[in-house]
Design a protein around this motif. Structure first.
Motif, PDB file in Angstrom:
ATOM      1  N   VAL A  30     -35.062  43.633  53.253  1.00  0.00           N
ATOM      2  CA  VAL A  30     -35.537  42.854  52.113  1.00  0.00           C
ATOM      3  C   VAL A  30     -34.339  42.082  51.571  1.00  0.00           C
ATOM      4  O   VAL A  30     -33.206  42.309  51.993  1.00  0.00           O
ATOM      5  CB  VAL A  30     -36.153  43.748  50.999  1.00  0.00           C
ATOM      6  CG1 VAL A  30     -37.365  44.508  51.521  1.00  0.00           C
ATOM      7  CG2 VAL A  30     -35.128  44.705  50.426  1.00  0.00           C
ATOM      8  N   THR A  31     -34.573  41.200  50.633  1.00  0.00           N
ATOM      9  CA  THR A  31     -33.463  40.442  50.059  1.00  0.00           C
ATOM     10  C   THR A  31     -32.766  41.265  48.979  1.00  0.00           C
ATOM     11  O   THR A  31     -33.401  42.138  48.363  1.00  0.00           O
ATOM     12  CB  THR A  31     -33.943  39.122  49.440  1.00  0.00           C
ATOM     13  OG1 THR A  31     -34.784  39.419  48.316  1.00  0.00           O
ATOM     14  CG2 THR A  31     -34.700  38.262  50.458  1.00  0.00           C
ATOM     15  N   PRO A  32     -31.502  40.989  48.737  1.00  0.00           N
ATOM     16  CA  PRO A  32     -30.822  41.664  47.622  1.00  0.00           C
ATOM     17  C   PRO A  32     -31.542  41.419  46.295  1.00  0.00           C
ATOM     18  O   PRO A  32     -31.604  42.307  45.446  1.00  0.00           O
ATOM     19  CB  PRO A  32     -29.422  41.046  47.624  1.00  0.00           C
ATOM     20  CG  PRO A  32     -29.195  40.657  49.052  1.00  0.00           C
ATOM     21  CD  PRO A  32     -30.554  40.183  49.527  1.00  0.00           C
ATOM     22  N   ARG A  33     -32.129  40.241  46.117  1.00  0.00           N
ATOM     23  CA  ARG A  33     -32.875  39.929  44.887  1.00  0.00           C
ATOM     24  C   ARG A  33     -34.050  40.894  44.726  1.00  0.00           C
ATOM     25  O   ARG A  33     -34.367  41.318  43.612  1.00  0.00           O
ATOM     26  CB  ARG A  33     -33.344  38.475  44.920  1.00  0.00           C
ATOM     27  CG  ARG A  33     -34.296  38.067  43.811  1.00  0.00           C
ATOM     28  CD  ARG A  33     -33.865  38.360  42.399  1.00  0.00           C
ATOM     29  NE  ARG A  33     -32.691  37.665  41.965  1.00  0.00           N
ATOM     30  CZ  ARG A  33     -32.001  38.006  40.870  1.00  0.00           C
ATOM     31  NH1 ARG A  33     -32.402  39.011  40.116  1.00  0.00           N
ATOM     32  NH2 ARG A  33     -30.939  37.357  40.519  1.00  0.00           N
ATOM     33  N   THR A  34     -34.685  41.272  45.809  1.00  0.00           N
ATOM     34  CA  THR A  34     -35.795  42.228  45.755  1.00  0.00           C
ATOM     35  C   THR A  34     -35.313  43.562  45.213  1.00  0.00           C
ATOM     36  O   THR A  34     -35.954  44.157  44.336  1.00  0.00           O
ATOM     37  CB  THR A  34     -36.423  42.403  47.151  1.00  0.00           C
ATOM     38  OG1 THR A  34     -36.949  41.142  47.579  1.00  0.00           O
ATOM     39  CG2 THR A  34     -37.527  43.442  47.150  1.00  0.00           C
ATOM     40  N   VAL A  35     -34.181  44.041  45.696  1.00  0.00           N
ATOM     41  CA  VAL A  35     -33.622  45.307  45.220  1.00  0.00           C
ATOM     42  C   VAL A  35     -33.262  45.197  43.740  1.00  0.00           C
ATOM     43  O   VAL A  35     -33.545  46.105  42.952  1.00  0.00           O
ATOM     44  CB  VAL A  35     -32.402  45.739  46.065  1.00  0.00           C
ATOM     45  CG1 VAL A  35     -31.773  46.997  45.501  1.00  0.00           C
ATOM     46  CG2 VAL A  35     -32.813  45.956  47.524  1.00  0.00           C
ATOM     47  N   ILE A  36     -32.676  44.089  43.346  1.00  0.00           N
ATOM     48  CA  ILE A  36     -32.344  43.857  41.931  1.00  0.00           C
ATOM     49  C   ILE A  36     -33.608  43.915  41.084  1.00  0.00           C
ATOM     50  O   ILE A  36     -33.628  44.544  40.015  1.00  0.00           O
ATOM     51  CB  ILE A  36     -31.624  42.504  41.761  1.00  0.00           C
ATOM     52  CG1 ILE A  36     -30.230  42.571  42.386  1.00  0.00           C
ATOM     53  CG2 ILE A  36     -31.554  42.098  40.286  1.00  0.00           C
ATOM     54  CD1 ILE A  36     -29.553  41.219  42.553  1.00  0.00           C
ATOM     55  N   ASN A  37     -34.676  43.292  41.553  1.00  0.00           N
ATOM     56  CA  ASN A  37     -35.944  43.311  40.804  1.00  0.00           C
ATOM     57  C   ASN A  37     -36.507  44.715  40.681  1.00  0.00           C
ATOM     58  O   ASN A  37     -37.063  45.077  39.645  1.00  0.00           O
ATOM     59  CB  ASN A  37     -36.962  42.366  41.447  1.00  0.00           C
ATOM     60  CG  ASN A  37     -36.652  40.913  41.186  1.00  0.00           C
ATOM     61  OD1 ASN A  37     -35.972  40.564  40.223  1.00  0.00           O
ATOM     62  ND2 ASN A  37     -37.133  40.035  42.046  1.00  0.00           N
ATOM     63  N   TRP A  38     -36.379  45.526  41.723  1.00  0.00           N
ATOM     64  CA  TRP A  38     -36.820  46.928  41.631  1.00  0.00           C
ATOM     65  C   TRP A  38     -36.025  47.650  40.562  1.00  0.00           C
ATOM     66  O   TRP A  38     -36.578  48.369  39.742  1.00  0.00           O
ATOM     67  CB  TRP A  38     -36.621  47.657  42.952  1.00  0.00           C
ATOM     68  CG  TRP A  38     -37.424  47.182  44.113  1.00  0.00           C
ATOM     69  CD1 TRP A  38     -38.565  46.418  44.089  1.00  0.00           C
ATOM     70  CD2 TRP A  38     -37.154  47.444  45.484  1.00  0.00           C
ATOM     71  NE1 TRP A  38     -39.001  46.194  45.365  1.00  0.00           N
ATOM     72  CE2 TRP A  38     -38.170  46.811  46.246  1.00  0.00           C
ATOM     73  CE3 TRP A  38     -36.162  48.149  46.151  1.00  0.00           C
ATOM     74  CZ2 TRP A  38     -38.215  46.872  47.627  1.00  0.00           C
ATOM     75  CZ3 TRP A  38     -36.206  48.214  47.537  1.00  0.00           C
ATOM     76  CH2 TRP A  38     -37.220  47.586  48.268  1.00  0.00           C
ATOM     77  N   GLU A  39     -34.712  47.465  40.606  1.00  0.00           N
ATOM     78  CA  GLU A  39     -33.834  48.183  39.680  1.00  0.00           C
ATOM     79  C   GLU A  39     -34.014  47.741  38.238  1.00  0.00           C
ATOM     80  O   GLU A  39     -33.792  48.521  37.318  1.00  0.00           O
ATOM     81  CB  GLU A  39     -32.375  48.022  40.120  1.00  0.00           C
ATOM     82  CG  GLU A  39     -32.079  48.760  41.405  1.00  0.00           C
ATOM     83  CD  GLU A  39     -30.626  48.722  41.807  1.00  0.00           C
ATOM     84  OE1 GLU A  39     -29.819  48.045  41.131  1.00  0.00           O
ATOM     85  OE2 GLU A  39     -30.268  49.396  42.791  1.00  0.00           O
ATOM     86  N   ASN A  40     -34.400  46.499  38.033  1.00  0.00           N
ATOM     87  CA  ASN A  40     -34.621  45.988  36.681  1.00  0.00           C
ATOM     88  C   ASN A  40     -36.053  46.194  36.205  1.00  0.00           C
ATOM     89  O   ASN A  40     -36.389  45.839  35.076  1.00  0.00           O
ATOM     90  CB  ASN A  40     -34.264  44.501  36.607  1.00  0.00           C
ATOM     91  CG  ASN A  40     -32.789  44.265  36.755  1.00  0.00           C
ATOM     92  OD1 ASN A  40     -31.977  45.105  36.405  1.00  0.00           O
ATOM     93  ND2 ASN A  40     -32.428  43.116  37.295  1.00  0.00           N
ATOM     94  N   GLY A  41     -36.898  46.722  37.069  1.00  0.00           N
ATOM     95  CA  GLY A  41     -38.286  46.967  36.704  1.00  0.00           C
ATOM     96  C   GLY A  41     -39.148  45.716  36.716  1.00  0.00           C
ATOM     97  O   GLY A  41     -40.258  45.720  36.194  1.00  0.00           O
TER      98      GLY A  41
END
Length: 81
Positions: A30-41
């Protein structure tokens, strides 16, 4: 992992294991942005069985300790067999 505070649990475990958001993104394809979005809710993970197995390996946790919210379709019997 409990279903409460999935975002903070995800971040804490990732940091505890010395993993970066990019490490997770690369392994789960997945993209790093996807992981960031998971972590930020901002979005919830909806992982395939293959991705869940990779996440378990990365986090060194059995499937039962991964929150249901991470699964597109959770069937632990299928995942553990």
């Amino acid at each position: 992992m409990s279903s409460e505070g999935i975002e903070s649990t995800f971040v804490s475990l990732r940091k505890e294991l010395g993993l970066t958001q990019e490490d997770i993104a690369n392994e789960l394809e997945v993209t790093p942005r996807t992981v960031i979005n998971w972590e930020n809710g901002h979005s919830e993970p909806r992982l395939s069985i293959r991705q869940v197995k990779k996440l378990c390996a990365l986090f060194k946790r059995p499937i039962e300790q991964i929150p249901d919210d991470f699964f597109a379709n959770k069937n632990t019997e299928t995942l553990t067999n």
